[in-house]
Scaffold this motif. Structure first.
Motif, PDB file in Angstrom:
ATOM      1  N   ILE A   1       0.797  -0.718   0.416  1.00 14.98           N
ATOM      2  CA  ILE A   1      -0.246  -0.139   0.078  1.00 14.98           C
ATOM      3  C   ILE A   1       1.378   1.138  -0.126  1.00 14.98           C
ATOM      4  CG2 ILE A   1      -1.806   0.988   1.499  1.00 14.98           C
ATOM      5  CD1 ILE A   1      -2.660  -1.754   0.073  1.00 14.98           C
TER       6      ILE A   1
ATOM      7  N   ASN B   1      -6.906  -3.397  -3.707  1.00 10.94           N
ATOM      8  CA  ASN B   1      -6.922  -2.290  -3.449  1.00 10.94           C
ATOM      9  C   ASN B   1      -8.122  -1.033  -3.755  1.00 10.94           C
ATOM     10  OD1 ASN B   1      -8.224  -3.146  -6.045  1.00 10.94           O
ATOM     11  ND2 ASN B   1      -5.890  -2.723  -7.367  1.00 10.94           N
TER      12      ASN B   1
ATOM     13  N   ALA C   1      -3.054   3.911  -4.793  1.00 14.29           N
ATOM     14  CA  ALA C   1      -2.955   2.434  -4.797  1.00 14.29           C
ATOM     15  C   ALA C   1      -2.425   1.560  -5.749  1.00 14.29           C
ATOM     16  CB  ALA C   1      -4.786   1.711  -4.638  1.00 14.29           C
TER      17      ALA C   1
END
Lengths: 412, 483, 192
Positions: free
Chosen positions: A6, B11, B21
């Motif tokens: 992330i 995501n 993302a």
């Protein structure tokens, strides 16, 4: 590699918090700080001169309408651009967005400037003539839409929507200059979608009401899109000029760079082509079917010296800028981009003039003092309000979470 | 080993404001991407592939029979009549061309907009375009009646001294669709060259190496070559973008240049283009939902890709809805009784069932995409994508049939019903489409492997440095916050 | 365009091939090779790397100009074709439209312009890259098979004036090459 899964928050927190609005504002005493006054005086003088020269004449109202629609279209273009930047979550455009917000924030001014159009509706719009409507079946059929009350009601609605959208998006963005709150970005992204829908409907019907109904027998489903396309050409040209101007006076030098100018040039190029596509489609389909009810609109614009203006639009609004704005090197060169943008700003004016004026001057182009004074009047007030807003707030959204991405942006 | 099963991370729930993302999940690196895309080509095809191949193969057979019977017996086997001289054939032609446009949009327009997420789906979408164009070309080819003189549409000098009619939109179609097919093929093939090199270099047998080697033309990843390649790619994208706009605009002109109410309206060109992209994305969605599961590509074609696709469908569907609104309003505003009748007839006449199907599928159903739940649920996406395609087929049907069956003179009014052969030819075209797509999945790299690698963080030469480019830019501005 | 064989000067060796672990090391190394004055060399990667042309000191591609010429050529040919067939050779009155209906000729003119440009882009790119070239000495290296997967390489030809068996190898190793090998000039080693 696992911590890359992330993308980590930029700057381990809010990197933007370190910049403050005062660090990126127009300096006191600079040209930009004085521009609101200079432009304001020009504007008021222009309006006064227009009133003195020709208040109440047909020419006054038509000249006013041309300049009004011209500057209004730029303001609307600004609104659309801001909405699109949010709905696409664009990264590159954060550094240019504040200027666009200031452009769109002039929309309430146009509500006031609409008053002469309302007062002059009899001179402008044939469908307000009751005797004409009484003998014309087509105008009678349109009367439920083309009547004073509904016309005014719609205008009020358009301004309400535009003022609400422009004020809300700009105010939220400015609030973020102090709080850096991510929730604001979320909120604006969320509402940008429905806002675009509202924009599309109000802009289309405004174009129908204020431009298409000048010739109340004529109609084109494409007309709203045509007005929109021209508006964006005007907006992107104006934007490029503003940023080059800012840079030349020493502002935002480290912030808005060649990469951003390249993108601004690309947008100007793309919408020039889009305008030509829309304009040609409209013309071509009407030409091909050859139905007199439709072709008359173009006939009027081929009469006398209007034919030259039509040719000027084809060559100057499309053909030449198409080849001029295509190369990368031109878009990345300030001087050349400035020349291209100024030319397109002029061409957009020619476009609006060509749409409106043939209704008054059937036999050919007629340029007069009122065209100049109303242009200076409305334009002066527009620039005045725009530059006033520009000086009041930071020049860039200093705490926008995507600002770092925008600063580092590199073209392909 | 890299995850190939349902991803444990996603995501789409990530806050996009903090940072972009990731596009590729499952901890992939360059080699595992190669493996994920190339392995299905090198292994035995899964059972699902065989099933689809068989089913589409039988429909393909139906296509062959329908075509041959049509050419033998004539257009009379269809339901076309007076006044509806154009029936399913033209509707299907526009339907298939429209589907093809999404592939070009994903390849070209999303590339120009720097949308990196396109790299997972563009190869399949481009393949879809080529097969859709193949399906589309069947219909104008055979609906002329004497298909054996279809070459008369080409400007070839002949003993009659005749030339095709360049003032007809039907001929512009011939050029537009042919050019579109050729350019789409060139774009698809050019994009594939590096990936064909990948398959070549992994080949275990001589035949395989020879075939893929020939197709890859000796590609060796040279940076000098990449420079010209990237230039060509950008140019192709810049050319394909106005091309896709022009092709469907020209298709719309088949109708819009006429004087028929419901056909002659200036907004048709951009409205058709928006509709084409709308239906095309729906088809890409349908195909990718199945493909990613069958070939275990869930970490490369992720929910984020689907979410982005559904947003584009929302935008283009809304544009279509806007056009419906404009048409309706201006028909009233025009005061033209024929225009007004056409629109009332569409909604309340004999084809009302088709009209309301269209409205439900095209205007109402994509509105569900305002809600994230619908944008990210694969089963719902699959169902909605099919709805959209049904709706878009009906849109073309409504335009053609409802305008033709009742035009200016009531004594000419009629009704059009398809015959078995109308339907069978259309169904058969799906056979061609899915059959070709199956072959594509089996023999060619279905994901643009080299392009996907470029959007991974590891591809950035600055990857692994202390600060990312945005952080450095921000830091330098903070240190010197002057102009 | 070298169709199938790479026409090389005489010599035993083609050159040196160095492998690097990642794009960052490759770009960094390329900058040094460029600055060291090598001319006959190349970098290889499975995908185009951002900033590589600059790192190698490459000039911009001339492809856009080629495309422009052929694009305009295509459009001009289309307009000429339509003009000649409709206005000169066999003029027919079609729904009252003029013989030279330039408006009606726009769609096909545009399409053929795009076709000319697109074909020029692809053929031009292949020509500039001297592709197809199915046989190349680099294909003789087993490690080079990774170039289309996850391998990053620099190759320096032995005919470069600055090439030296030892010095070049040392430079490449200093720049972070994980593996350096000498490639023979046998160009019959093919990609097929």
């Amino acid at each position: 590699m696992s911590d890359e899964k992330i993308a980590r928050p930029l700057g381990h927190g809010s990197a933007g918090l370190k910049l403050s609005a005062s660090q990126f504002s127009v300096p006191r005493g600079s040209l930009w700080a004085r521009l609101p006054w200079i432009a304001g005086i020009v504007g008021l003088v222009g309006i006064a001169a227009s009133a003195v020269v020709g208040w109440g004449t047909e020419q006054f109202y038509f000249s006013w309408l041309v300049s009004y629609l011209y500057f209004l279209s730029i303001a609307l273009g600004g609104l659309f651009f801001v909405l699109v930047l949010f709905v696409t979550k664009a990264g590159w455009g954060v550094v240019v967005r504040r200027v666009a917000e200031n452009v769109m924030s002039t929309l309430p001014l146009f509500a006031v400037l609409f008053i002469p159009i309302w007062l002059g509706r009899h001179e402008l719009f044939h469908w307000t003539h009751e005797e004409a409507v009484a003998t014309d079946a087509i105008l009678q059929a349109k009367a439920p839409y083309l009547n004073d009350g509904f016309f005014l009601g719609r205008a009020v609605a358009y301004f309400a929507v535009w003022a609400l959208l422009s004020w809300w998006f700009a105010a939220q963005s400015r609030r973020q200059d102090h709080s850096g709150d991510h929730a604001i970005t979320h909120r604006l992204q969320l509402w940008s979608g429905p806002s675009i829908f509202l924009f599309a409907v109000t802009t289309s019907f405004a174009a129908f009401d204020w431009m298409m109904s000048l010739d109340p027998h004529w109609y084109s489903t494409m007309f709203g899109v045509y007005f929109f396309a021209g508006a964006l050409v005007g907006m992107f040209a104006f934007q490029a000029i503003v940023f080059i101007g800012l840079e030349r006076t020493g502002l935002l030098r480290n912030v808005v760079n060649t990469e951003h100018f390249h993108d601004m040039g690309k947008l100007l190029f793309a919408f020039t082509v889009f305008w030509a596509y829309i304009g040609f489609s409209q013309y071509f389909l009407i030409w091909y079917a050859n139905i007199p009810e439709e072709t008359i609109w173009f006939e009027h614009r081929m009469a006398g010296s209007w034919e030259s203006v039509t040719l000027l639009l084809a060559v100057g609004h499309f053909l030449v800028p198409f080849f001029f704005l295509m190369p990368k090197t031109i878009k990345r060169n300030r001087g050349l981009l400035l020349a291209g943008a100024m030319w397109m700003l002029l061409m957009h004016l020619v476009d609006i003039f060509w749409c409106v004026m043939p209704v008054l001057h059937h036999h050919g182009v007629h340029l007069g003092l009122l065209d100049v004074t109303t242009f200076l009047g409305i334009g002066g007030l527009f620039i005045s309000m725009f530059s006033w807003l520009l000086a009041r707030h930071a020049l860039i959204p200093v705490k926008d979470p995507r600002l770092p991405e925008s600063l580092a942006f590199e073209n392909m | 080993m890299k995850s190939s099963a349902a991803p444990t991370e996603d995501n789409i729930s990530h806050d996009p404001v903090d940072g972009r993302a990731p596009l590729i999940l499952g901890g992939h690196d360059f080699h595992s991407i190669t493996e994920a895309v190339a392995a299905p080509l090198e292994a035995k095809p899964p059972l699902g592939w065989w099933i689809v191949l068989a089913a589409s193969g039988s429909l393909l057979g139906l296509l062959g029979i329908s075509t041959m019977w049509l050419i033998w017996e004539g257009i009379g086997i269809w339901g076309v009549n007076n006044p509806v001289g154009w029936g399913w054939a033209i509707v299907n032609f526009v339907f298939w061309i429209g589907i093809g446009h999404a592939g070009t949009l994903i390849s070209a327009i999303l590339f120009l907009f720097r949308q990196k997420w396109r790299t997972s789906i563009n190869r399949s979408a481009e393949a879809m375009t080529i097969f859709a164009v193949m399906c589309a070309l069947i219909f104008p080819g055979v609906h002329v009646g004497r298909a054996w003189v279809a070459y008369w549409m080409m400007p070839i000098p002949n003993q009659m001294g005749m030339w095709p009619n360049f003032r007809s939109p039907l001929l512009w179609d011939v050029f537009a669709v042919s050019v579109y097919g050729m350019v789409s093929f060139l774009f698809w093939y050019t994009g594939m060259i590096p990936d064909l090199g990948t398959i070549r270099d992994r080949s275990k047998t001589k035949i395989r190496r020879m075939v893929y080697g020939f197709l890859a033309q000796g590609w060796r990843g040279s940076a000098r070559h990449w420079q010209h390649y990237e230039s060509a790619y950008l140019i192709l994208a810049a050319l394909a973008t106005p091309l896709v706009l022009s092709v469907h605009s020209i298709v719309s002109m088949d109708f819009a240049v006429s004087q028929l109410p419901g056909w002659h309206t200036t907004i048709f060109p951009p409205y058709f283009v928006a509709g084409a992209i709308f239906s095309g994305f729906a088809m890409v969605m349908t195909l990718m939902v199945i493909t990613r599961v069958v070939f275990k590509l869930e970490n490369i074609v992720t929910l984020r890709h689907f979410e982005n696709m559904s947003k584009i469908m929302l935008v283009t569907g809304s544009m279509v809805g806007y056009a419906y609104g404009m048409e309706f309003f201006i028909a009233w505003y025009s005061g033209n009784p024929y225009e007004q009748f056409t629109f009332v007839n569409r909604a309340f006449g004999p084809y009302a069932w088709a009209y309301w199907t269209m409205i439900t599928c095209n205007v109402l159903s994509p509105q569900l995409f305002w809600f994230k739940k619908f944008r990210t649920s694969v089963p719902l996406l699959f169902i909605l994508s099919i709805f959209v395609n049904i709706g878009m087929w009906f849109e073309r049907f409504v335009i053609v049939a409802s305008s033709l069956h009742r035009d200016f003179l009531p004594s000419s009014w009629g009704y059009y019903k398809p015959t078995f052969w109308d339907v069978s030819l259309f169904a058969g075209s799906f056979g061609l489409f899915f059959f070709m797509f199956c072959l594509f999945l089996r023999f060619l790299p279905m994901v643009a492997t080299a392009e996907v690698k470029t959007v991974m963080p590891e591809a950035d030469p600055h990857h692994g440095e202390d600060r990312t480019a945005p952080e450095r830019a921000m830091a330098s501005l903070e240190e010197e916050p002057t102009y | 365009m070298a169709l199938l064989k790479h026409s090389l000067p005489d010599g035993k060796y083609y050159g040196m091939l160095a492998e690097f672990p990642a794009p960052r090391e490759l770009v960094h190394a390329c900058e040094h090779v460029r600055d060291a004055g090598y001319k006959r060399w190349d970098a290889h990667s499975p995908f185009p790397i951002h900033g590589m042309p600059r790192a190698m000191g490459l000039k911009s591609s001339i492809l856009p100009w080629v495309v422009l010429v052929f694009g305009l050529g295509g459009a001009t040919s289309a307009m000429l074709l339509q003009w000649w067939t409709s206005s000169v050779d066999y003029p027919l009155v079609i729904s009252g439209k003029p013989f030279f209906s330039w408006q009606a000729f726009v769609p096909i003119t545009f399409e053929l312009g795009v076709l000319g440009g697109a074909v020029a882009a692809v053929v031009g790119m292949l020509a500039l890259n001297q592709l197809p070239m199915l046989f190349h000495p680099l294909f003789g290296s087993k490690r080079f098979e990774q170039v289309t997967d996850d391998g990053f390489f620099i190759s320096i030809e032995s005919w470069d004036p600055k090439f030296d068996l030892e010095a070049t190898r040392n430079m490449l190793e200093r720049l972070g090459a994980t593996h350096v090998e000498l490639i023979s000039a046998d160009s019959r080693v093919g990609a097929s």
